[in-house]
Design a protein around this motif. Structure first.
Motif, PDB file in Angstrom:
ATOM      1  N   CYS A 104      -1.209 -20.986  44.561  1.00 51.28           N
ATOM      2  CA  CYS A 104      -1.934 -19.793  44.126  1.00 51.28           C
ATOM      3  C   CYS A 104      -0.990 -18.587  44.084  1.00 51.28           C
ATOM      4  O   CYS A 104      -0.085 -18.465  44.907  1.00 51.28           O
ATOM      5  CB  CYS A 104      -3.098 -19.513  45.079  1.00 51.28           C
ATOM      6  N   SER A 106      -2.384 -15.268  43.580  1.00 55.41           N
ATOM      7  CA  SER A 106      -3.214 -14.073  43.637  1.00 55.41           C
ATOM      8  C   SER A 106      -2.639 -13.065  44.630  1.00 55.41           C
ATOM      9  O   SER A 106      -1.927 -13.424  45.564  1.00 55.41           O
ATOM     10  CB  SER A 106      -4.644 -14.434  44.024  1.00 55.41           C
ATOM     11  N   GLN A 224     -11.069 -19.807  48.882  1.00 56.35           N
ATOM     12  CA  GLN A 224     -10.074 -19.515  47.857  1.00 56.35           C
ATOM     13  C   GLN A 224     -10.544 -18.356  46.962  1.00 56.35           C
ATOM     14  O   GLN A 224     -11.743 -18.122  46.827  1.00 56.35           O
ATOM     15  CB  GLN A 224      -9.834 -20.778  47.009  1.00 56.35           C
ATOM     16  N   PRO A 225      -9.610 -17.581  46.314  1.00 54.39           N
ATOM     17  CA  PRO A 225      -8.184 -17.850  46.304  1.00 54.39           C
ATOM     18  C   PRO A 225      -7.458 -17.307  47.539  1.00 54.39           C
ATOM     19  O   PRO A 225      -7.779 -16.232  48.028  1.00 54.39           O
ATOM     20  CB  PRO A 225      -7.708 -17.103  45.047  1.00 54.39           C
ATOM     21  N   ASN A 227      -3.273 -17.135  48.924  1.00 55.04           N
ATOM     22  CA  ASN A 227      -1.888 -17.288  48.468  1.00 55.04           C
ATOM     23  C   ASN A 227      -0.963 -17.378  49.676  1.00 55.04           C
ATOM     24  O   ASN A 227      -0.817 -16.413  50.423  1.00 55.04           O
ATOM     25  CB  ASN A 227      -1.519 -16.090  47.585  1.00 55.04           C
TER      26      ASN A 227
END
Length: 303
Positions: A104, A106, A224-225, A227
């Protein structure tokens, strides 16, 4: 594991099973992906032929009515962590959630920066620093063979570089001296010592503060998201602790000493990240203090 952590001159080389072209069979008509298989496709870009081969191999490894999925992960791992991982049923934080977080990108710019510091207790362990900002891990680093004053120096260096809003330090072992010295230098409001064995803030759900921090981190990874760095070492730390419940139904975590003995090392990065969940820290855009009415605090107000 030492090579993975960069502690030796050996270089870690890992080849996942799906790089092998022979691990493929025709999926056949009517092949449909399960939910788990769809997640694997998203994480590793597998095709239906590889998924069909995986199904067949799991069936072969299912002996006596037991599910062969865990055995498959050990024999045919997707990551180096899976080769040594305990069963997902025993692991508090599941590998699939960690893998999703590793891929991820984000960001969470509005959240406050929180630094967790897990000082080394023994010579073979490392002092770990992990900096979290809401839904993302911004930075992490490990240091070996640092004494108390050297850890203090590193901590102040990170404070100057990143300007975290709060710093949580494990006060077991070296930690108490570190917190005392940093406070003596004028950072009393910034640094808070955390004892893993102390009473949990939510003592009806968790046996102690360490179980609470890891439990909150588990919920964070699942939501989620998220990171995190694409790191096998952090992945291994996060999925390592086993869990259970006491007679009152409270979450309890495998003891740190037992875990270190089983792994041959301490999950330093995992504990440092867990420390960032020790206590709620208000977001910068929250002006007035608001006491949470229950354990489900307003997501927009706290990180």
């Amino acid at each position: 594991m030492a090579a993975q952590a960069g502690e030796t001159d050996y270089q870690l080389v890992f080849v996942p099973w799906f790089w092998q072209p022979e691990y493929w069979v025709g999926p056949g008509e009517g092949f449909r992906r399960s939910g788990e298989e769809s997640e694997l496709v998203g994480l590793y870009q597998l095709n239906d032929g590889q998924l069909a081969w995986r199904r067949r191999k799991i069936a072969e490894l299912s002996v006596g009515g037991t599910d062969g999925t865990h055995s498959f992960r050990q024999e045919y791992p997707c990551t180096v962590v899976e080769a040594f991982q305990v069963s997902d049923s025993k692991s508090l934080i599941k590998a699939v959630h960690v893998m999703a977080a590793r891929s991820c990108a984000s960001r969470d710019e509005s959240a406050p920066l929180i630094l967790g510091v897990d000082p080394a207790r023994f010579g073979k362990d490392s002092t770990a620093f992990v900096l979290r900002r809401g839904r993302e891990v911004v930075a992490m680093e490990k240091f070996q063979h640092l004494d108390t004053m050297e850890v203090v120096g590193k901590l102040l260096e990170w404070v100057r570089l990143h300007a975290p809003k709060k710093v949580f330090v494990d006060v077991g072992g070296l930690g108490a001296g570190i917190v005392d010295r940093v406070r003596e230098l004028g950072f009393s409001d910034l640094v808070t010592g955390v004892q893993f064995a102390q009473r949990a803030s939510n003592s009806t759900s968790y046996t102690n503060k360490r179980a609470e921090m890891w439990g909150l981190m588990n919920g964070w990874v699942q939501d989620q998201p998220v990171n995190i760095p694409d790191s096998d070492e952090l992945h291994g730390d996060l999925t390592a602790p086993e869990f259970g419940y006491d007679s009152s139904g409270r979450l309890k975590l495998e003891g740190k000493e037992e875990l270190s003995k089983r792994l041959g090392r301490s999950p330093d990065l995992g504990d440092a990240l867990a420390l960032t969940f020790a206590f709620p820290v208000a977001r910068d855009d929250v002006v007035a203090f608001r006491r949470p009415v229950d354990a489900g605090m307003a997501r927009g107000a706290w990180s």
